[in-house]
Design a protein around this motif. Structure first.
Motif, PDB file in Angstrom:
ATOM      1  N   ILE A 111       7.124   1.765  -9.388  1.00 58.34           N
ATOM      2  CA  ILE A 111       8.201   1.813  -8.386  1.00 58.34           C
ATOM      3  C   ILE A 111       9.060   0.540  -8.425  1.00 58.34           C
ATOM      4  O   ILE A 111      10.266   0.601  -8.211  1.00 58.34           O
ATOM      5  CB  ILE A 111       7.638   2.050  -6.953  1.00 58.34           C
ATOM      6  CG1 ILE A 111       8.758   2.347  -5.947  1.00 58.34           C
ATOM      7  CG2 ILE A 111       6.809   0.880  -6.477  1.00 58.34           C
ATOM      8  CD1 ILE A 111       9.467   3.640  -6.114  1.00 58.34           C
ATOM      9  N   THR A 149       6.930 -10.094  -1.598  1.00 54.18           N
ATOM     10  CA  THR A 149       7.385  -8.819  -1.036  1.00 54.18           C
ATOM     11  C   THR A 149       6.231  -7.824  -0.978  1.00 54.18           C
ATOM     12  O   THR A 149       5.660  -7.473  -1.998  1.00 54.18           O
ATOM     13  CB  THR A 149       8.486  -8.229  -1.922  1.00 54.18           C
ATOM     14  OG1 THR A 149       7.949  -8.008  -3.232  1.00 54.18           O
ATOM     15  CG2 THR A 149       9.677  -9.168  -2.028  1.00 54.18           C
ATOM     16  N   GLU A 208       5.331   4.482  -2.027  1.00 54.64           N
ATOM     17  CA  GLU A 208       5.693   5.387  -0.942  1.00 54.64           C
ATOM     18  C   GLU A 208       6.826   4.858  -0.065  1.00 54.64           C
ATOM     19  O   GLU A 208       7.514   5.636   0.608  1.00 54.64           O
ATOM     20  CB  GLU A 208       4.472   5.613  -0.028  1.00 54.64           C
ATOM     21  CG  GLU A 208       3.319   6.367  -0.656  1.00 54.64           C
ATOM     22  CD  GLU A 208       2.308   5.462  -1.383  1.00 54.64           C
ATOM     23  OE1 GLU A 208       2.710   4.364  -1.817  1.00 54.64           O
ATOM     24  OE2 GLU A 208       1.154   5.877  -1.516  1.00 54.64           O
ATOM     25  N   LEU A 214      -1.522  -9.798   4.169  1.00 52.48           N
ATOM     26  CA  LEU A 214      -2.050  -8.542   3.639  1.00 52.48           C
ATOM     27  C   LEU A 214      -3.332  -8.833   2.888  1.00 52.48           C
ATOM     28  O   LEU A 214      -3.370  -9.766   2.070  1.00 52.48           O
ATOM     29  CB  LEU A 214      -1.034  -7.906   2.686  1.00 52.48           C
ATOM     30  CG  LEU A 214       0.135  -7.118   3.303  1.00 52.48           C
ATOM     31  CD1 LEU A 214      -0.402  -6.010   4.200  1.00 52.48           C
ATOM     32  CD2 LEU A 214       1.114  -7.977   4.059  1.00 52.48           C
TER      33      LEU A 214
END
Ligand code: PRX
Length: 628
Positions: free
Chosen positions: A304, A406, A411, A495
């Protein structure tokens, strides 16, 4: 924790300061329709939209800019040609420093029109799916844009996938046409793309056209005159003008397969307007892209990042985007930085795994280059360790380039949690704060997103119910990311990795179930369970527990055969680091494998917690004893 200031470089034109930016973000949350309506003016529309957003998470019917008509290729190419046709759109650097070329926006326009006409001449029309299985060459970007131009839906399959994986993806999307190349060289490795296509097509009889970029000028033995076409022979016969198809905002733009927690990859579906607007605005805002700057994202077009931030986002902004066919350590460890100097790259965007490889080789290969053109750096694909962040910042960026860590997913279409160059103060290892329109929320340590954003996926191809079940039904009215996260006192997000059975090997997404299913496809294997362990370079690697059928003998030869099986069914990147043969696996009384325990065993963690629900606790001790 050391915090780095946002304003590390002089901004030529500052669209907003921090206070104005925060006000804009607040508006994007309070009045998303008003905010995105304003942003939508950045696209060229053939027909204006009627409604900014409508739909609900419950039914999974998400629509942005209903009634609007546009074309993604027109927005990325045509509209720049009249006034800026001579500006460079793509700069290409081959596997070795001897190979390079480029395309201006005018040249890109011609190349795209001719390929679009070639596709039409082979009967490809609006809505048809076209598979793109290509190396990192400019023709890959041209192919994506040519599909977008005629309204065909591209499905790019990463060149590292095997012929079996390719066949599954061709079949699932029902592609009738494939664009590929004969073979590619990455570093010292050769990848026989056309041979893989030939192999795959033994299982996909509906494919009528294969268009082949013949790079090595060798004719392949298996050339099929009815089906195979040489790219340049076919394209050179075509008219140089091809009108853009007027696409509805919500018509599909592409499908991109990614791994989930079952054995079957998901065809993530993105549509025209929302995706394009989101990749365009996020690219420009996050990197603070200024006209004339040279931007280089090292991601492969098969992922992606290659879609949103090599092709669509940069080209929609009329940026100059570098495409690199090689690897960071060939011919030597300075390769990336030599390319930065050669093209005077201003913005450089890569993955932590590449940085870790380079960092392990020491500072010397970096110090032999200048890198003075760099203004902004980026990271994507997995958490970046603070030590690596610091090295990237001080050694690569000479201490004056902010790093955009980032966080996003196939998705999500584009960045969801990210710093903004020139605006956000940075903390090494944190992806910092949400982008425009994004409202993260934490539910028991897992990251969810409150409301829709234009770049959100719209469906799983051929399986809309799976889209609703996987992403929109875990917690009512929230999008489930599958990632763990926490927030610090400044509201910054950290994260921590996947909470499901998805493993990130060198930033590549691999489903445990896919690897397990490849393992049990060997007739000697009874059962397999796959977990991740930390890896110094790859971030995570795969640890497989394998139970053999009765009378099968665990040997190194069998281990190699199992590794080959995974290479055959998925690709070399999914091969486990370790395979441990076992007699049994820890299961609950209802027969469910307790992966939590396997993860701990593979990681050498003795604190196994509560094992009282295990059917047979003795299994654990044997597994620990035999750990590799
Ligand atoms: O776990 C997160 C990790 O990559 C996953 C998405 O993988 P994929 O769909 O292949 O897209 C990769 C490129 C966007 C996420 O669920 N991930 C991605 N970026 C980051 C990250 N983890 C931590 N920090 C990031 N910056």
């Amino acid at each position: 924790m050391h915090c780095y200031p946002a304003n590390l470089y002089h901004r030529k034109t500052a669209p907003y300061d921090k206070i104005e930016f925060d006000a804009l973000y607040a508006q994007s949350i309070q009045d998303p329709a008003g905010f995105w309506a304003e942003q939508s003016k950045k696209l060229a529309w053939f027909q204006p939209w009627e409604q900014v957003f409508e739909g609900s998470f419950e039914k999974g019917d998400i629509s942005w800019f209903r009634g609007g008509k546009l074309n993604a290729c027109y927005n990325c190419v045509d509209r720049h040609v009249e006034k800026h046709g001579d500006e460079k759109a793509l700069l290409w650097e081959g596997n070795t420093p001897r190979e390079s070329s480029s395309l201006s926006y005018s040249e890109l326009y011609l190349a795209v029109c001719q390929l679009a006409n070639a596709l039409k001449s082979r009967g490809v029309t609006k809505g048809d799916r076209v598979c793109i299985y290509m190396p990192m060459i400019m023709e890959a970007a041209i192919a994506m844009l040519a599909c977008a131009r005629i309204g065909a839906v591209h499905s790019v399959v990463f060149g590292g996938f095997s012929s079996d994986a390719l066949a599954n993806r061709i079949t699932d999307a029902d592609c009738k046409c494939i664009i590929t190349a004969d073979e590619t060289e990455r570093g010292t490795k050769k990848i026989p793309l056309k041979k893989n296509v030939d192999e795959a097509l033994k299982h996909c009889c509906d494919v009528h056209t294969v268009i082949v970029v013949n790079q090595s000028q060798k004719s392949t033995e298996t050339w099929n005159d009815d089906r195979d076409h040489d790219y340049y022979t076919l394209v050179s016969q075509q008219p140089t003008c091809c009108p853009c198809e007027e696409m509805d905002a919500e018509d599909p733009l592409f499908i991109l397969y990614t791994s989930g927690s079952t054995g079957k990859p998901k065809g993530i579906l993105h549509t025209n307007a929302g995706y394009l607007l989101y990749s365009m605005v996020s690219f420009q805002t996050v990197f603070d892209y200024q006209p004339g700057e040279v931007y280089w994202c090292t991601a492969d077009i098969g992922w992606i990042t290659g879609h949103s931030y090599v092709v669509y986002g940069p080209l929609a902004n009329r940026a100059t985007s570098v495409i690199f066919a090689g690897v960071p350590n060939y011919p030597d460890m300075s390769r990336y930085w030599q390319i930065v100097d050669k093209y005077q790259v201003n913005i450089f965007y890569t993955a932590p795994t590449a940085l870790r490889t380079l960092m392990a080789a020491g500072d010397e290969p970096v110090k032999s280059t200048w890198r003075t053109s760099l203004r902004c750096l980026g990271s994507v694909g997995e958490p970046i360790n603070p030590e690596v962040w610091e090295w990237y910042f001080h050694v690569i960026g000479n201490g004056h380039c902010p790093i955009m860590d980032t966080w996003w997913q196939t998705e999500t279409g584009g960045f969801l949690i990210t710093p903004i160059a020139g605006i956000t103060n940075l903390k090494p290892g944190s992806a910092t704060l949400p982008f425009f329109g994004i409202q993260p929320t934490l539910v028991e340590g897992e990251l969810y997103i409150e409301a829709s954003w234009p770049g959100q996926m719209r469906s799983i191809y051929n399986d809309h119910q799976r889209f609703i079940t996987t992403y929109l039904s875990q917690v009512k009215n929230k999008y489930c990311t599958g990632d763990g996260a926490h927030q610090d006192d400044d509201g910054y997000y950290w994260l921590t990795g996947r909470v499901d059975d998805v493993i990130k090997v060198s930033g590549h997404r691999v489903g445990s179930a896919e690897v397990e299913s490849a393992l049990v496809d060997d007739h000697r294997v009874a059962e397999a369970a796959v977990v991740s362990i930390p890896h110094a370079i790859k971030g995570e690697s795969i640890y497989a527990f394998v139970i053999l059928k009765q009378n099968q003998i665990p040997t190194d030869t069998l281990k190699s055969a199992l590794k080959d099986q995974i290479k055959k069914e998925i690709g070399a990147f999914a091969v486990p680091e370790h395979i441990q043969f076992a007699n049994d696996l820890p299961k609950t009384r209802s027969g469910k494998i307790m992966r939590r325990l396997l993860r701990k065993i593979a990681n050498g963690d003795d604190d196994l917690g509560d094992i009282s629900t295990l059917a047979d606790p003795d299994i654990i001790h044997t597994l620990i004893q035999n750990k590799l």
